[in-house]
Design an enzyme around this catalytic site. Structure first.
Site, PDB file in Angstrom:
ATOM      1  N   ASP A 192       0.744  -1.129   0.095  1.00  0.00           N
ATOM      2  CA  ASP A 192       0.037   0.100   0.227  1.00  0.00           C
ATOM      3  C   ASP A 192       0.815   1.336  -0.113  1.00  0.00           C
ATOM      4  OD1 ASP A 192       1.043  -0.257   2.543  1.00  0.00           O
ATOM      5  OD2 ASP A 192      -1.044   0.070   3.706  1.00  0.00           O
ATOM      6  N   SER A 193       2.176   0.986  -0.021  1.00  0.00           N
ATOM      7  CA  SER A 193       3.132   2.237  -0.254  1.00  0.00           C
ATOM      8  C   SER A 193       2.799   2.829  -1.565  1.00  0.00           C
ATOM      9  CB  SER A 193       4.527   1.619  -0.088  1.00  0.00           C
ATOM     10  OG  SER A 193       4.758   0.541  -1.021  1.00  0.00           O
ATOM     11  N   ASP A 236      -1.042  -6.190  -0.346  1.00  0.00           N
ATOM     12  CA  ASP A 236      -1.348  -5.653   1.028  1.00  0.00           C
ATOM     13  C   ASP A 236      -3.122  -5.184   1.041  1.00  0.00           C
ATOM     14  OD1 ASP A 236       0.479  -4.783   2.837  1.00  0.00           O
ATOM     15  OD2 ASP A 236       1.142  -3.231   2.001  1.00  0.00           O
ATOM     16  N   LYS A 279      -1.400  -9.347   2.858  1.00  0.00           N
ATOM     17  CA  LYS A 279      -0.312  -9.088   3.879  1.00  0.00           C
ATOM     18  C   LYS A 279      -1.381  -8.057   4.825  1.00  0.00           C
ATOM     19  CE  LYS A 279       3.258  -6.009   3.744  1.00  0.00           C
ATOM     20  NZ  LYS A 279       2.739  -4.753   4.656  1.00  0.00           N
ATOM     21  N   GLU A 310      -0.959  -5.704   8.425  1.00  0.00           N
ATOM     22  CA  GLU A 310      -0.258  -4.813   9.386  1.00  0.00           C
ATOM     23  C   GLU A 310      -0.609  -5.084  10.700  1.00  0.00           C
ATOM     24  OE1 GLU A 310       0.610  -0.823   8.584  1.00  0.00           O
ATOM     25  OE2 GLU A 310       1.228  -1.254   6.659  1.00  0.00           O
ATOM     26  N   GLU A 366       9.460  -4.647  10.226  1.00  0.00           N
ATOM     27  CA  GLU A 366       9.782  -3.166   9.622  1.00  0.00           C
ATOM     28  C   GLU A 366      10.559  -2.255  10.583  1.00  0.00           C
ATOM     29  OE1 GLU A 366       7.169  -1.065   6.988  1.00  0.00           O
ATOM     30  OE2 GLU A 366       8.345   0.610   6.969  1.00  0.00           O
TER      31      GLU A 366
HETATM   32  O1  KIV Z   1       3.565  -1.131   1.676  1.00  0.00           O
HETATM   33  C1  KIV Z   1       4.679  -1.460   1.682  1.00  0.00           C
HETATM   34  O2  KIV Z   1       5.365  -1.359   0.680  1.00  0.00           O
HETATM   35  C2  KIV Z   1       5.218  -2.404   2.663  1.00  0.00           C
HETATM   36  C3  KIV Z   1       6.728  -2.709   2.678  1.00  0.00           C
HETATM   37  C4  KIV Z   1       7.443  -1.556   2.820  1.00  0.00           C
HETATM   38  C5  KIV Z   1       6.831  -3.850   3.301  1.00  0.00           C
HETATM   39  O3  KIV Z   1       4.285  -2.793   3.631  1.00  0.00           O
END
Ligand code: KIV
Length: 274
Positions: free
Chosen positions: A49-50, A88, A118, A120, A187
């Site tokens: 989600d970056s 994510d 994924k 968090e 992280e």
């Molecule tokens: O969103 C993302 O890119 C991430 C990575 C930095 C692990 O969660």
């Protein structure tokens, strides 16, 4: 008759089996063509989600939607054949209950064709991770610095710098691993703690700003390519594509203005670009 790809995609058991063996190579990816370039060299591509910051210029990941993740996730799956693709779950799509998380994760899996999602969070998400895993959805966990909780954490700070913080983070790692996560992203975790957690859990730890003590590493693709206006201090740039793009645009503008730009050929056929 369907055409079968000769390349077998890396599986969740393949990644689990890398614990204590060959390091797991991971990068983020957000669109089909860059994913195609990195696919032969990485084990996991995370559609992170970056992308909110990297692709859309947002300040944080909090505004990223499920539809955005699904659009980019599908593009990455289309562009790859070897790497295991993880997507994510964005802020707000899984925290409410295991049932809500399952419903949204099913959409991600069905609509993108990715292998895993994924989430968090540590201990508090263990019941959700177990719920998804038992219903056929593999989960990568993400603990330590969790950007979706940035407002609560008050900024991007390394976690576990003082030993008093260690127990809670170790408990998070054990809880998500015991709940069935097949890998855990660490992280922004201080090296001695990252090393300790890596020794304590039986699934691979994937570090980002958490030292070489982890079982694998992940970086944001645009950061390591030199394409991000700002990148964390620990990131090594393996290319300087931002400068190359600016140089190419400048050269193109010069040719157009000088009227030396090559004339279009009469045929509009495609040429192969590596
Ligand atoms: O969103 C993302 O890119 C991430 C990575 C930095 C692990 O969660």
């Amino acid at each position: 008759m369907s055409v079968q790809s000769k390349i077998k995609r890396i599986t969740v058991p393949d990644i689990r089996a890398r614990k204590g063996n060959e390091p797991v190579v991971c990068l983020t990816g957000y669109h089909a063509h860059t994913a195609r370039y990195i696919d032969p060299y990485v084990d996991v591509i995370l559609v992170g989600d970056s992308l909110g910051m990297v692709m859309y210029g947002m300040e944080t990941t909090l505004g990223v939607t499920l539809d955005m993740m699904i659009a980019h996730g599908s593009a990455v799956v289309r562009g790859t054949e070897r790497a295991l693709v993880v997507v994510d779950m964005p802020f707000g799509s899984y925290e409410e209950s295991p049932e809500v998380a399952f419903r949204n994760a099913v959409r991600v899996i069905k609509e993108t064709g990715c292998t895993a999602v994924k989430l968090e969070g540590g201990k508090r998400l263990a019941p959700t991770i177990r719920y998804l895993n038992e219903r056929g959805i593999p989960v990568m966990a993400h603990i330590g610095l969790t950007p979706q909780s940035i407002q609560v954490m008050g900024g991007f700070k390394t976690q576990g710098r003082v030993e008093e913080e260690w127990a809670a983070i170790e408990e998070d790692a054990r809880a998500v691993a015991e709940a069935g996560a097949f890998a855990v992203v660490l992280e922004g975790i201080a090296e001695p703690l990252a090393a300790k957690i890596t020794g304590q859990i039986d699934v691979p730890t994937i570090g980002i700003g958490a030292s070489a003590a982890c079982d694998g590493q992940i970086l944001v693709l645009e950061d390591m390519l030199g394409l991000s206006p700002r990148a964390p201090k620990f990131v090594k740039e393996f290319a300087t594509l931002g400068a190359q793009i600016a140089g190419a645009a400048e050269a193109y503008a010069r040719e157009v203005r000088a009227r030396t730009f090559p004339a279009a050929e009469h045929t509009y056929g495609m040429k192969k670009v590596k």
